[in-house]
Design a protein around this motif. Structure first.
Motif, mmCIF file in Angstrom:
data_model
loop_
_atom_site.group_PDB
_atom_site.id
_atom_site.type_symbol
_atom_site.label_atom_id
_atom_site.label_comp_id
_atom_site.label_asym_id
_atom_site.label_seq_id
_atom_site.Cartn_x
_atom_site.Cartn_y
_atom_site.Cartn_z
ATOM 1 N N ALA A 92 40.620 36.266 34.394
ATOM 2 C CA ALA A 92 40.872 37.630 34.935
ATOM 3 C C ALA A 92 39.677 38.173 35.913
ATOM 4 O O ALA A 92 39.805 38.440 37.125
ATOM 5 C CB ALA A 92 40.890 38.754 34.068
ATOM 6 N N LEU A 93 38.295 37.670 35.437
ATOM 7 C CA LEU A 93 37.195 38.087 36.337
ATOM 8 C C LEU A 93 37.115 37.180 37.612
ATOM 9 O O LEU A 93 36.863 37.737 38.671
ATOM 10 C CB LEU A 93 36.090 37.850 35.619
ATOM 11 C CG LEU A 93 35.795 38.720 34.260
ATOM 12 C CD1 LEU A 93 34.528 38.639 33.496
ATOM 13 C CD2 LEU A 93 35.607 40.377 34.759
ATOM 14 N N LEU A 94 37.321 35.970 37.393
ATOM 15 C CA LEU A 94 37.355 34.889 38.724
ATOM 16 C C LEU A 94 38.431 35.392 39.690
ATOM 17 O O LEU A 94 38.214 35.382 41.041
ATOM 18 C CB LEU A 94 37.326 33.442 38.343
ATOM 19 C CG LEU A 94 36.133 33.179 37.516
ATOM 20 C CD1 LEU A 94 36.532 31.489 37.444
ATOM 21 C CD2 LEU A 94 34.820 32.916 38.509
ATOM 22 N N ALA A 95 39.505 35.794 39.158
ATOM 23 C CA ALA A 95 40.610 35.979 40.103
ATOM 24 C C ALA A 95 40.365 37.434 40.672
ATOM 25 O O ALA A 95 40.493 37.459 42.000
ATOM 26 C CB ALA A 95 41.874 36.191 39.338
ATOM 27 N N SER A 96 39.810 38.315 40.075
ATOM 28 C CA SER A 96 39.546 39.613 40.726
ATOM 29 C C SER A 96 38.457 39.481 41.648
ATOM 30 O O SER A 96 38.265 39.960 42.928
ATOM 31 C CB SER A 96 39.256 40.743 39.730
ATOM 32 O OG SER A 96 37.951 40.097 39.007
ATOM 33 N N THR A 139 46.906 37.775 36.829
ATOM 34 C CA THR A 139 46.264 39.139 37.431
ATOM 35 C C THR A 139 46.526 39.073 39.018
ATOM 36 O O THR A 139 46.705 40.412 39.566
ATOM 37 C CB THR A 139 44.799 38.605 37.219
ATOM 38 O OG1 THR A 139 44.631 38.557 35.932
ATOM 39 C CG2 THR A 139 43.971 39.763 37.886
ATOM 40 N N LEU A 140 46.637 38.093 39.448
ATOM 41 C CA LEU A 140 46.719 38.044 41.298
ATOM 42 C C LEU A 140 48.356 38.582 41.562
ATOM 43 O O LEU A 140 48.299 39.080 42.607
ATOM 44 C CB LEU A 140 46.341 36.614 41.897
ATOM 45 C CG LEU A 140 44.631 36.637 41.613
ATOM 46 C CD1 LEU A 140 44.654 35.128 42.255
ATOM 47 C CD2 LEU A 140 43.914 37.594 42.756
ATOM 48 N N THR A 141 49.209 38.321 40.811
ATOM 49 C CA THR A 141 50.391 38.543 41.336
ATOM 50 C C THR A 141 51.220 39.565 40.583
ATOM 51 O O THR A 141 52.468 39.907 41.032
ATOM 52 C CB THR A 141 51.339 37.073 40.924
ATOM 53 O OG1 THR A 141 51.543 36.710 39.642
ATOM 54 C CG2 THR A 141 50.752 35.758 41.702
ATOM 55 N N ALA A 142 50.686 40.082 39.594
ATOM 56 C CA ALA A 142 51.417 41.455 38.856
ATOM 57 C C ALA A 142 51.087 42.552 39.420
ATOM 58 O O ALA A 142 51.771 43.629 38.972
ATOM 59 C CB ALA A 142 50.889 41.357 37.317
ATOM 60 N N GLY A 143 50.246 42.903 40.458
ATOM 61 C CA GLY A 143 50.155 44.059 41.249
ATOM 62 C C GLY A 143 48.672 44.151 41.680
ATOM 63 O O GLY A 143 48.123 43.172 41.889
#
Length: 378
Positions: A92-96, A139-143
């Motif tokens: 989650a942190l790297l994606a954000s 994380t990147l595709t859900a909103g």
């Protein structure tokens, strides 16, 4: 070659037998049903709490984590919960971070996924490392990727982990002691079967290449069963970690599991039987130098193996908790008589044929070793 219809019938029969065993008594099948229902209940509970009590309209992470963490033992659930939560937080942190840096979903995926897949193979994550990459995708595709959204997902993961571990630990905690007893008893029975089969071949004077292959295969089968026993012992020891006596009692599993010394003893017994089988295989191979003993010696040796096989079957019944008749005093007397007879045959062979002496001596030594372990366990 097995036809599809036959394979389908075999699978259906296996499924019916598993369902029958699960309904009619405790065993591996019933344990599997219990663990499956616990995983489903943990996922449902996590969904209800996240969706209805916490008001999250996208409450997917919590049941996802919960269903995965109802593992085979409480200890493995706790260990994998820590690994999975760390992987989810990292993903989650790297994606954000990638999203904030690039401002584009595709570019963010291209930036973070290679790194996360490399980290997924880090041994510290165990089998849970792949969740770092799947969390990044989610994380990147859900909103919209915001700080609150990322924190929210991590909170859901923590909620699911707590529920999954709690359900596994406090609702019929899995205790894998039954598998040790079953594998140990099966090893004893299969060892007796191998000895009885070898005795039958010797009595029928079956000495050819196919018989040699069968004897070699039986040795390999015993080795696989011994590996299964060792694996069951490791599972049983792990399943007792982090579970109190009260929690164990809830599962109503008898805790009088056979001691580890029994594994070592049967490891030695099967080792001698495997050596015996390989010696018979070598003697049956016409391309090798050793020759089989004469028919009279083989007949006495076959009877000797039958007695030892009966003792193995009796040991298997004793381990399972049922009564089994061993050789008794009469069997021991017969054993001593056959042993003396074979010793005399060995002396006769020594003055006649060195190869036959070597084969009979090796076979007799392994039979003596097996009998000593069964009749006088240390």
């Amino acid at each position: 070659m097995t036809s599809p219809a036959r394979a389908l019938r075999c699978e259906a029969h296996a499924l019916f037998c598993a369902a029958h065993n699960a309904v009619h008594g405790p065993g591996r099948e019933r344990d599997l049903v219990i663990q499956s229902l616990k995983a489903a209940a943990a996922a449902l509970l996590a969904w209800v709490i996240a969706r209805n009590w916490l008001g999250d309209p996208m409450a997917m992470m919590a049941p996802w984590v919960a269903v995965v963490l109802v593992q085979a033992t409480v200890y493995s659930s706790l260990r994998q919960a820590a690994q999975q939560f760390a992987a989810i937080c990292l993903g989650a942190l790297l994606a954000s971070g990638a999203q904030a840096l690039t401002g584009d979903i595709t570019a963010a995926l291209a930036l973070c996924l290679p790194v996360l897949m490399l980290l997924a193979n880090w041994s510290r994550f165990g089998a849970q490392g792949v969740y770092a990459a799947t969390t990044a995708l989610f994380t990147l595709t859900a909103g919209p990727v915001t700080a609150s959204a990322v924190t929210h997902r991590m909170g859901q993961a923590a909620l699911g982990a707590v529920i999954g571990v709690a359900v596994n630990a406090f609702v019929l905690p899995p205790i894998h002691l039954r598998d040790v007893r079953e594998n140990l008893a099966a090893l004893a029975h299969e060892t007796g079967d191998v000895l009885h089969a070898a005795a039958g071949h010797l009595r029928e004077d079956e000495w050819d290449a196919r018989t040699a292959v069968r004897w070699s295969r039986t040795a390999s089968d015993l080795e696989r069963r011994l590996d299964g026993l060792r694996s069951a012992r490791r599972w049983s020891e792990e399943s007792l970690r982090l579970t109190t006596g009260r929690l164990r009692a809830m599962h109503r599993v008898p805790l009088d599991v056979p001691p580890a010394d029994e594994d070592e003893r049967w490891g030695r017994i099967t080792g001698h039987v495997m050596t015996l089988s390989r010696t018979l295989a070598v003697a049956a191979d016409t391309d090798r130098t050793p020759s089989p003993p004469d028919l009279a010696a083989l007949g006495s040796y076959a009877r000797l193996l039958e007695l030892i096989g009966e003792a193995c079957h009796a040991e298997g019944s004793r381990i399972r908790g049922s009564s089994g008749d061993g050789p008794g005093q009469e069997g021991r007397a017969t054993m001593d008589e056959l042993h003396g007879e074979l010793q005399a045959r060995l002396r006769e062979h020594a003055s006649d044929s060195a190869p036959r002496t070597a084969v009979l001596g090796a076979l007799l030594l392994q039979a003596e070793n097996v009998w000593a372990e069964i009749a006088w366990p240390k």
